[in-house]
Design an enzyme around this catalytic site. Structure first.
Site, PDB file in Angstrom:
ATOM      1  N   HIS A  72     -15.243   0.458   4.104  1.00 31.35           N
ATOM      2  CA  HIS A  72     -14.862  -0.950   4.132  1.00 31.35           C
ATOM      3  C   HIS A  72     -15.093  -1.517   5.523  1.00 31.35           C
ATOM      4  O   HIS A  72     -14.608  -0.973   6.520  1.00 31.35           O
ATOM      5  CB  HIS A  72     -13.383  -1.115   3.747  1.00 31.35           C
ATOM      6  CG  HIS A  72     -13.141  -1.020   2.272  1.00 31.35           C
ATOM      7  ND1 HIS A  72     -11.988  -1.474   1.672  1.00 31.35           N
ATOM      8  CD2 HIS A  72     -13.914  -0.517   1.274  1.00 31.35           C
ATOM      9  CE1 HIS A  72     -12.060  -1.259   0.365  1.00 31.35           C
ATOM     10  NE2 HIS A  72     -13.216  -0.683   0.110  1.00 31.35           N
ATOM     11  N   TYR A 201      -4.797  -8.840   1.161  1.00 33.84           N
ATOM     12  CA  TYR A 201      -3.399  -8.958   1.567  1.00 33.84           C
ATOM     13  C   TYR A 201      -2.975 -10.395   1.307  1.00 33.84           C
ATOM     14  O   TYR A 201      -3.552 -11.330   1.884  1.00 33.84           O
ATOM     15  CB  TYR A 201      -3.234  -8.629   3.049  1.00 33.84           C
ATOM     16  CG  TYR A 201      -3.404  -7.164   3.391  1.00 33.84           C
ATOM     17  CD1 TYR A 201      -2.298  -6.324   3.487  1.00 33.84           C
ATOM     18  CD2 TYR A 201      -4.665  -6.619   3.625  1.00 33.84           C
ATOM     19  CE1 TYR A 201      -2.442  -4.986   3.814  1.00 33.84           C
ATOM     20  CE2 TYR A 201      -4.826  -5.280   3.948  1.00 33.84           C
ATOM     21  CZ  TYR A 201      -3.703  -4.468   4.040  1.00 33.84           C
ATOM     22  OH  TYR A 201      -3.854  -3.139   4.357  1.00 33.84           O
ATOM     23  N   PRO A 293       3.901   0.548   5.064  1.00 34.21           N
ATOM     24  CA  PRO A 293       2.502   0.782   4.694  1.00 34.21           C
ATOM     25  C   PRO A 293       1.576  -0.408   4.881  1.00 34.21           C
ATOM     26  O   PRO A 293       0.366  -0.273   4.683  1.00 34.21           O
ATOM     27  CB  PRO A 293       2.601   1.176   3.214  1.00 34.21           C
ATOM     28  CG  PRO A 293       3.850   0.508   2.727  1.00 34.21           C
ATOM     29  CD  PRO A 293       4.799   0.542   3.896  1.00 34.21           C
ATOM     30  N   LYS A 297      -1.049   2.825   8.418  1.00 30.58           N
ATOM     31  CA  LYS A 297      -1.008   3.689   9.593  1.00 30.58           C
ATOM     32  C   LYS A 297      -0.345   5.049   9.366  1.00 30.58           C
ATOM     33  O   LYS A 297      -0.465   5.934  10.218  1.00 30.58           O
ATOM     34  CB  LYS A 297      -0.271   2.987  10.747  1.00 30.58           C
ATOM     35  CG  LYS A 297      -0.985   1.762  11.269  1.00 30.58           C
ATOM     36  CD  LYS A 297      -2.362   2.122  11.795  1.00 30.58           C
ATOM     37  CE  LYS A 297      -3.212   0.898  12.049  1.00 30.58           C
ATOM     38  NZ  LYS A 297      -4.633   1.203  12.050  1.00 30.58           N
ATOM     39  N   TYR A 385      -6.248  -2.577  13.124  1.00 33.89           N
ATOM     40  CA  TYR A 385      -6.388  -2.100  11.751  1.00 33.89           C
ATOM     41  C   TYR A 385      -7.322  -0.890  11.687  1.00 33.89           C
ATOM     42  O   TYR A 385      -7.038   0.096  10.986  1.00 33.89           O
ATOM     43  CB  TYR A 385      -6.909  -3.221  10.849  1.00 33.89           C
ATOM     44  CG  TYR A 385      -6.727  -2.923   9.372  1.00 33.89           C
ATOM     45  CD1 TYR A 385      -5.585  -3.350   8.696  1.00 33.89           C
ATOM     46  CD2 TYR A 385      -7.681  -2.215   8.644  1.00 33.89           C
ATOM     47  CE1 TYR A 385      -5.400  -3.072   7.342  1.00 33.89           C
ATOM     48  CE2 TYR A 385      -7.501  -1.927   7.304  1.00 33.89           C
ATOM     49  CZ  TYR A 385      -6.365  -2.352   6.660  1.00 33.89           C
ATOM     50  OH  TYR A 385      -6.182  -2.067   5.318  1.00 33.89           O
TER      51      TYR A 385
END
Length: 393
Positions: A72, A201, A293, A297, A385
């Protein structure tokens, strides 16, 4: 039984540590209180940072990951009914993440350990650690009605938040920090193609939602829910209906539903224990820290702990140096707290809090609008991220 390193916990962190030590010629025995099937049956996250991918390659277990994992380059932030893409690869100069389930990572590590004929004791009862403040620590456990003892040089506590390792440390030697969030995640797994190629998200007035996946044909979805919510209150149909209400029209229209193959509710918390070394006992992964979550991480922090610990132990045996061991806790905690900060910030930004109200919702939307239209802010999100670099000083 005698070994150099006794590892408590056969999750991904314990198995990865054992594999890295084996590759370097360091002997390790793993003790796990649950069965192998139980360990493999645990549903966990599946977003891997580049550091984790590299470490799995170093351990010699990355082949299937590179075949089946999904690379991704970005993520999508959804607010006010519209999606905005964060191009992580472009913003970070080429960094990316991979979607590959933690269960698959565990499976690969288990297979490698079994193929090498290495010792893993499953279904070990009443595991206890002793004398880790001296030169000859031991691990005791019960199996088949008998008590067994492992003499070792070091103990690695990779046994999770509820494990015996951290619980065995004197309270006076340990300091803990915790934040419990006033909501949980209701998660569902379904054998259906994901609604989008990359994760979504979603921030909505109805609460947070996440569209994720494990493969091109298996999807994972989450809804923010109250802390006292019960899985039994949610039929599959009710879940899909609520998810559609939190998505943008295009995603809601193209959502492929189906019967759930797993459904559960997970509470959210941030937790850090300091330090992470006590004499010859080391904590790693969830035994030392938990993050919500949202920032993906948890597994990646565990593998970075293992990276530091494996290098420190190998250095001790190969070079007769304790430098890595002495700096283990400091190195880990610098990375842990940065990840804890990012996970807390991202969670705070994307979720609906009980006291948010209309003003709070507007503030979140304004920050998200700034985030997606500011290259500096987008870069900060992307850098965190994909994973900050490992520190050695």
């Amino acid at each position: 039984m005698r070994t150099q390193v006794a590892i408590i916990g056969a999750g991904p962190s314990g198995l990865l540590l054992g594999q890295l030590l084996h590759k370097a010629g360091v002997d390790a025995v793993i003790v796990e209180r649950k069965s192998a099937d139980y360990v493999l049956g645990r549903i966990r996250a599946g977003v891997l940072e580049q550091i984790t991918m590299d470490l799995l390659d170093e351990a010699g277990v990355g082949a299937r990951m590179h075949v089946e994992g999904l690379i991704h380059d970005g993520i999508n932030l959804l607010f006010k009914g519209q999606r905005h893409r964060i191009d992580m690869r472009e913003l970070t100069g080429g960094s990316k993440v991979m979607v590959y389930g933690q269960t698959e990572v565990t499976h690969d590590l288990m297979n490698a350990r079994q193929a090498a004929g290495l010792t893993t004791v499953y279904e070990a009862g009443n595991v206890s650690v002793h004398d880790f403040d001296g030169a000859r620590p031991t691990v005791r456990y019960e199996k088949d009605g008998q008590t067994h003892e492992i003499e070792c040089d070091f103990i690695a506590g990779c046994d999770g938040y509820h494990g015996v390792s951290r619980a065995s440390v004197p309270a006076s030697a340990l300091r803990t920090y915790e934040k419990v969030y006033p909501f949980g995640w209701l998660g569902i797994m379904v054998d259906a193609p994901p609604v989008a190629h990359e994760l979504i998200y979603a921030n909505s007035q109805r609460g947070f939602a996440l569209c994720s996946m494990r493969s091109t044909h298996r999807s994972r979805y989450y809804l923010q829910c109250s802390m006292d919510e019960k899985v039994a209150n949610w039929s599959d149909e009710a879940f899909w209906n609520e998810l559609r209400l939190r998505l943008d029209p295009e995603a809601a229209e193209h959502l492929v539903t189906g019967p759930s193959i797993e459904k559960s509710i997970a509470p959210l918390r941030s937790f850090v224990a300091e330090p992470m070394r006590f004499g010859r006992l080391f904590l790693a992964g969830d035994a030392a820290h938990i993050v919500p979550p949202t920032g993906a991480k948890g597994l990646n922090l565990a593998t970075s702990d293992v990276s530091y610990l494996s290098k420190a132990l190998i250095e001790f045996y190969k070079e007769k140096s304790s430098v890595g061991i002495d700096h283990y806790s400091d190195h880990c905690l610098r990375r842990v707290w940065k990840a804890a900060r990012f996970s807390w910030w991202f969670t705070s930004l994307m979720h609906k809090f009980p006291d948010t109200g209309e003003f709070g919702q507007k503030i979140q939307e304004a920050e998200l609008d700034y985030l997606v239209h500011s290259r500096a802010a987008s870069t900060a999100l992307a850098e965190n991220y994909v994973g900050l670099p490992m520190e050695t000083n």
